[in-house]
Design an enzyme around this catalytic site. Sequence first.
Site, PDB file in Angstrom:
ATOM      1  N   SER A 124       0.833  -1.205   0.000  1.00 26.20           N
ATOM      2  CA  SER A 124       0.000   0.000   0.000  1.00 26.20           C
ATOM      3  C   SER A 124       0.862   1.246   0.000  1.00 26.20           C
ATOM      4  O   SER A 124       1.972   1.255   0.561  1.00 26.20           O
ATOM      5  CB  SER A 124      -0.848  -0.033   1.274  1.00 26.20           C
ATOM      6  OG  SER A 124      -1.423   1.227   1.528  1.00 26.20           O
ATOM      7  N   TYR A 148      -1.650  -1.034  10.832  1.00 22.04           N
ATOM      8  CA  TYR A 148      -1.955  -1.544   9.494  1.00 22.04           C
ATOM      9  C   TYR A 148      -0.754  -1.324   8.568  1.00 22.04           C
ATOM     10  O   TYR A 148      -0.250  -2.260   7.924  1.00 22.04           O
ATOM     11  CB  TYR A 148      -3.207  -0.859   8.911  1.00 22.04           C
ATOM     12  CG  TYR A 148      -3.377  -1.140   7.433  1.00 22.04           C
ATOM     13  CD1 TYR A 148      -3.754  -2.402   6.987  1.00 22.04           C
ATOM     14  CD2 TYR A 148      -3.090  -0.153   6.482  1.00 22.04           C
ATOM     15  CE1 TYR A 148      -3.864  -2.674   5.626  1.00 22.04           C
ATOM     16  CE2 TYR A 148      -3.201  -0.423   5.126  1.00 22.04           C
ATOM     17  CZ  TYR A 148      -3.589  -1.681   4.706  1.00 22.04           C
ATOM     18  OH  TYR A 148      -3.685  -1.948   3.357  1.00 22.04           O
ATOM     19  N   LYS A 152       2.140  -3.961   6.744  1.00 18.56           N
ATOM     20  CA  LYS A 152       2.538  -4.008   5.324  1.00 18.56           C
ATOM     21  C   LYS A 152       4.066  -3.907   5.193  1.00 18.56           C
ATOM     22  O   LYS A 152       4.680  -4.626   4.401  1.00 18.56           O
ATOM     23  CB  LYS A 152       1.873  -2.868   4.538  1.00 18.56           C
ATOM     24  CG  LYS A 152       0.372  -3.015   4.388  1.00 18.56           C
ATOM     25  CD  LYS A 152       0.006  -4.181   3.496  1.00 18.56           C
ATOM     26  CE  LYS A 152      -1.481  -4.429   3.433  1.00 18.56           C
ATOM     27  NZ  LYS A 152      -1.854  -5.706   2.847  1.00 18.56           N
TER      28      LYS A 152
HETATM   29  P1  NAD Z   1     -11.150  -6.769   1.389  1.00 16.26           P
HETATM   30  O1  NAD Z   1     -11.365  -6.747   2.864  1.00 16.26           O
HETATM   31  O2  NAD Z   1     -12.326  -6.535   0.514  1.00 16.26           O
HETATM   32  O3  NAD Z   1     -10.476  -8.154   0.961  1.00 16.26           O
HETATM   33  C1  NAD Z   1      -9.628  -8.871   1.819  1.00 16.26           C
HETATM   34  C2  NAD Z   1     -10.095 -10.320   1.805  1.00 16.26           C
HETATM   35  O4  NAD Z   1      -9.238 -11.090   2.642  1.00 16.26           O
HETATM   36  C3  NAD Z   1     -11.530 -10.483   2.352  1.00 16.26           C
HETATM   37  O5  NAD Z   1     -12.273 -11.271   1.450  1.00 16.26           O
HETATM   38  C4  NAD Z   1     -11.333 -11.213   3.689  1.00 16.26           C
HETATM   39  O6  NAD Z   1     -12.417 -12.071   3.987  1.00 16.26           O
HETATM   40  C5  NAD Z   1     -10.037 -11.970   3.430  1.00 16.26           C
HETATM   41  N1  NAD Z   1      -9.236 -12.272   4.620  1.00 16.26           N
HETATM   42  C6  NAD Z   1      -8.871 -11.425   5.615  1.00 16.26           C
HETATM   43  N2  NAD Z   1      -8.123 -12.083   6.521  1.00 16.26           N
HETATM   44  C7  NAD Z   1      -7.995 -13.365   6.086  1.00 16.26           C
HETATM   45  C8  NAD Z   1      -7.346 -14.519   6.579  1.00 16.26           C
HETATM   46  N3  NAD Z   1      -6.679 -14.493   7.737  1.00 16.26           N
HETATM   47  N4  NAD Z   1      -7.420 -15.653   5.865  1.00 16.26           N
HETATM   48  C9  NAD Z   1      -8.113 -15.702   4.703  1.00 16.26           C
HETATM   49  N5  NAD Z   1      -8.771 -14.649   4.194  1.00 16.26           N
HETATM   50  C10 NAD Z   1      -8.707 -13.488   4.868  1.00 16.26           C
HETATM   51  O7  NAD Z   1      -9.987  -5.734   1.081  1.00 16.26           O
HETATM   52  P2  NAD Z   1      -9.440  -5.217  -0.334  1.00 16.26           P
HETATM   53  O8  NAD Z   1      -9.737  -3.765  -0.415  1.00 16.26           O
HETATM   54  O9  NAD Z   1      -9.859  -6.115  -1.427  1.00 16.26           O
HETATM   55  O10 NAD Z   1      -7.875  -5.346  -0.069  1.00 16.26           O
HETATM   56  C11 NAD Z   1      -7.126  -6.445  -0.520  1.00 16.26           C
HETATM   57  C12 NAD Z   1      -5.675  -6.258  -0.104  1.00 16.26           C
HETATM   58  O11 NAD Z   1      -5.186  -5.041  -0.641  1.00 16.26           O
HETATM   59  C13 NAD Z   1      -5.468  -6.157   1.416  1.00 16.26           C
HETATM   60  O12 NAD Z   1      -4.277  -6.819   1.759  1.00 16.26           O
HETATM   61  C14 NAD Z   1      -5.324  -4.669   1.645  1.00 16.26           C
HETATM   62  O13 NAD Z   1      -4.544  -4.380   2.781  1.00 16.26           O
HETATM   63  C15 NAD Z   1      -4.618  -4.238   0.378  1.00 16.26           C
HETATM   64  N6  NAD Z   1      -4.829  -2.824   0.051  1.00 16.26           N
HETATM   65  C16 NAD Z   1      -6.103  -2.342  -0.012  1.00 16.26           C
HETATM   66  C17 NAD Z   1      -6.310  -0.992  -0.274  1.00 16.26           C
HETATM   67  C18 NAD Z   1      -7.697  -0.418  -0.283  1.00 16.26           C
HETATM   68  O14 NAD Z   1      -7.841   0.778  -0.046  1.00 16.26           O
HETATM   69  N7  NAD Z   1      -8.740  -1.192  -0.564  1.00 16.26           N
HETATM   70  C19 NAD Z   1      -5.207  -0.165  -0.523  1.00 16.26           C
HETATM   71  C20 NAD Z   1      -3.921  -0.694  -0.477  1.00 16.26           C
HETATM   72  C21 NAD Z   1      -3.745  -2.046  -0.189  1.00 16.26           C
HETATM   73  C1  WQD Z   2      -9.216   9.883   1.272  1.00 13.55           C
HETATM   74  C2  WQD Z   2      -9.383  11.373   1.540  1.00 13.55           C
HETATM   75  C3  WQD Z   2      -9.588  11.897   3.883  1.00 13.55           C
HETATM   76  C4  WQD Z   2     -13.407   9.819   4.441  1.00 13.55           C
HETATM   77  C5  WQD Z   2      -6.638   4.809   3.248  1.00 13.55           C
HETATM   78  C6  WQD Z   2      -5.534   4.070   3.957  1.00 13.55           C
HETATM   79  C7  WQD Z   2      -4.507   3.590   2.968  1.00 13.55           C
HETATM   80  C8  WQD Z   2      -5.156   2.772   1.838  1.00 13.55           C
HETATM   81  C9  WQD Z   2      -6.314   3.515   1.236  1.00 13.55           C
HETATM   82  C10 WQD Z   2      -5.096   0.477   2.425  1.00 13.55           C
HETATM   83  C11 WQD Z   2      -8.570  11.872   2.737  1.00 13.55           C
HETATM   84  C12 WQD Z   2     -10.869  12.229   3.147  1.00 13.55           C
HETATM   85  C13 WQD Z   2     -12.255  10.344   3.905  1.00 13.55           C
HETATM   86  C14 WQD Z   2     -14.420  10.693   4.879  1.00 13.55           C
HETATM   87  C15 WQD Z   2     -13.064  12.554   4.181  1.00 13.55           C
HETATM   88  N1  WQD Z   2      -5.712   1.558   2.332  1.00 13.55           N
HETATM   89  N2  WQD Z   2     -12.088  11.688   3.769  1.00 13.55           N
HETATM   90  N3  WQD Z   2     -14.214  12.039   4.729  1.00 13.55           N
HETATM   91  O1  WQD Z   2      -6.815   7.835   4.069  1.00 13.55           O
HETATM   92  O2  WQD Z   2      -5.960   8.200   1.696  1.00 13.55           O
HETATM   93  O3  WQD Z   2      -6.056   5.930   2.607  1.00 13.55           O
HETATM   94  O4  WQD Z   2      -7.210   3.945   2.275  1.00 13.55           O
HETATM   95  O5  WQD Z   2      -3.938   0.252   2.218  1.00 13.55           O
HETATM   96  O6  WQD Z   2      -3.602   2.831   3.683  1.00 13.55           O
HETATM   97  O7  WQD Z   2      -4.916   4.950   4.898  1.00 13.55           O
HETATM   98  O8  WQD Z   2      -8.165   7.056   2.061  1.00 13.55           O
HETATM   99  O9  WQD Z   2     -10.529   7.117   1.409  1.00 13.55           O
HETATM  100  O10 WQD Z   2      -9.928   7.159   3.864  1.00 13.55           O
HETATM  101  O11 WQD Z   2      -9.453   9.162   2.475  1.00 13.55           O
HETATM  102  O12 WQD Z   2     -12.932  13.778   4.090  1.00 13.55           O
HETATM  103  O13 WQD Z   2     -15.465  10.270   5.420  1.00 13.55           O
HETATM  104  O14 WQD Z   2     -10.763  11.623   1.889  1.00 13.55           O
HETATM  105  O15 WQD Z   2      -9.311  12.858   4.864  1.00 13.55           O
HETATM  106  O16 WQD Z   2      -8.155  13.185   2.435  1.00 13.55           O
HETATM  107  P1  WQD Z   2      -6.703   7.369   2.686  1.00 13.55           P
HETATM  108  P2  WQD Z   2      -9.599   7.552   2.476  1.00 13.55           P
END
Ligand code: NAD
Ligand code: WQD
Length: 338
Positions: A124, A148, A152
């Site tokens: 991430s 979190y 990572k």
């Molecule tokens: P999500 O929660 O929709 O998907 C994660 C999946 O993993 C879910 O289906 C959950 O049931 C499963 N899971 C969690 N723990 C588990 C375990 N111990 N064993 C088996 N399954 C498990 O989230 P997402 O948005 O699809 O994210 C996927 C990956 O990408 C995550 O690792 C997340 O940290 C990373 N990521 C997400 C974002 C984002 O903003 N969505 C941004 C950067 C990185």
């Molecule tokens: C985006 C912008 C908030 C909600 C997070 C995780 C990051 C990654 C993606 C997993 C910011 C603003 C948000 C609301 C708002 N996830 N905001 N009102 O914080 O950039 O990233 O998700 O890896 O690790 O930190 O994403 O969508 O929460 O926020 O004003 O109700 O929207 O302040 O500027 P963020 P976000």
Amino acid sequence: MNILVTGGAGYIGSHTCIELLDAGFNPIVFDNLSNSSTIALDRVEEITGKKITFIRGDVRDSEALDQVFSQHDIYAVIHFAGLKAVGESVEKPIMYYDNNVSGSITLFASMERNNITRIIFSSSATVYGDPASVPITENFPTSTTNPYGGSKLIIEDVLKNIYVAHQDWNIALLRYFNPVGAHESGLIGEDPSDIPNNLMPYISGVAVGKLDKLSIFGDDYPTADGTGVRDYIHVVDLAKGHVKALQAFENKAVDNLYTVNLGTGKGYSVLEMVEAFKKASGKDIAYQITSRRAGDIACCYADPSYAKELIDWEATKGIQAMCDDTWRWQSNNPLGYK
Ligand code: NAD
Ligand code: WQD
């Protein structure tokens, strides 16, 4: 070729299954359903007309993983499984390190035992902490402010150490920026189980009438309109990045361990996102300006040029497609998969 997709029933995983199937791979989903529903996989089958093998299991369960690796000939693992709510991770650090770090180590150990040597890991942009400047390149310093992000960074480090010991492994660390949007069919999308933490599901929840009004966390940042700026990336573009990363494992010009940003290179403010969503949905989005959210940064967007150079991937979908597709998913499924 079989690809083990941990967390494949989730938001990014389900979209990636479609792209894998379209590219001729055979995803085998391994998910404990802690934050997802098998309905997403039924919908993937509906969209693609192809079957998906689903195994309900936890990545902390080494026996279950050994069984999967011995029963299926797995070419590579795409490791999405993890918990992802930043605020929750501050309150429940042990749960986050256990699920994300212990789960990953259990998975890597099972891969090692079973001679599976290719892995794509969901990292991430959070690993860049508060960047000194933008756009962010892969060699920026890393830091974290919450468990979190800490999980990572630890997993990235573990994989880098594994590579030192096993240079024949293929390891891709993909650093996602802010994934949003949904499949253009409107059949699958993001389905937060609780009140959304992230901006886009919150905005769409207000538009569909599930939530009263958006709180905009601060309008006094040093950005053009004072609200936070992020690099929103369409989840389908992101999903395609995983197929490119898999294909790059066969490209001898690409190192066996590589790290790439998956972002668009463009930043949009919260207010710009609200405006774009209004246009897509035809709905008013009520909002109020509140104080800053702890841990938030002003501005974050990628330099995505290395992903283009290395794995021949770039984002193609813009902010309007992100909002149009989110709205199609949200308005057709106001209760998500329920
Ligand atoms: P999500 O929660 O929709 O998907 C994660 C999946 O993993 C879910 O289906 C959950 O049931 C499963 N899971 C969690 N723990 C588990 C375990 N111990 N064993 C088996 N399954 C498990 O989230 P997402 O948005 O699809 O994210 C996927 C990956 O990408 C995550 O690792 C997340 O940290 C990373 N990521 C997400 C974002 C984002 O903003 N969505 C941004 C950067 C990185
Ligand atoms: C985006 C912008 C908030 C909600 C997070 C995780 C990051 C990654 C993606 C997993 C910011 C603003 C948000 C609301 C708002 N996830 N905001 N009102 O914080 O950039 O990233 O998700 O890896 O690790 O930190 O994403 O969508 O929460 O926020 O004003 O109700 O929207 O302040 O500027 P963020 P976000």
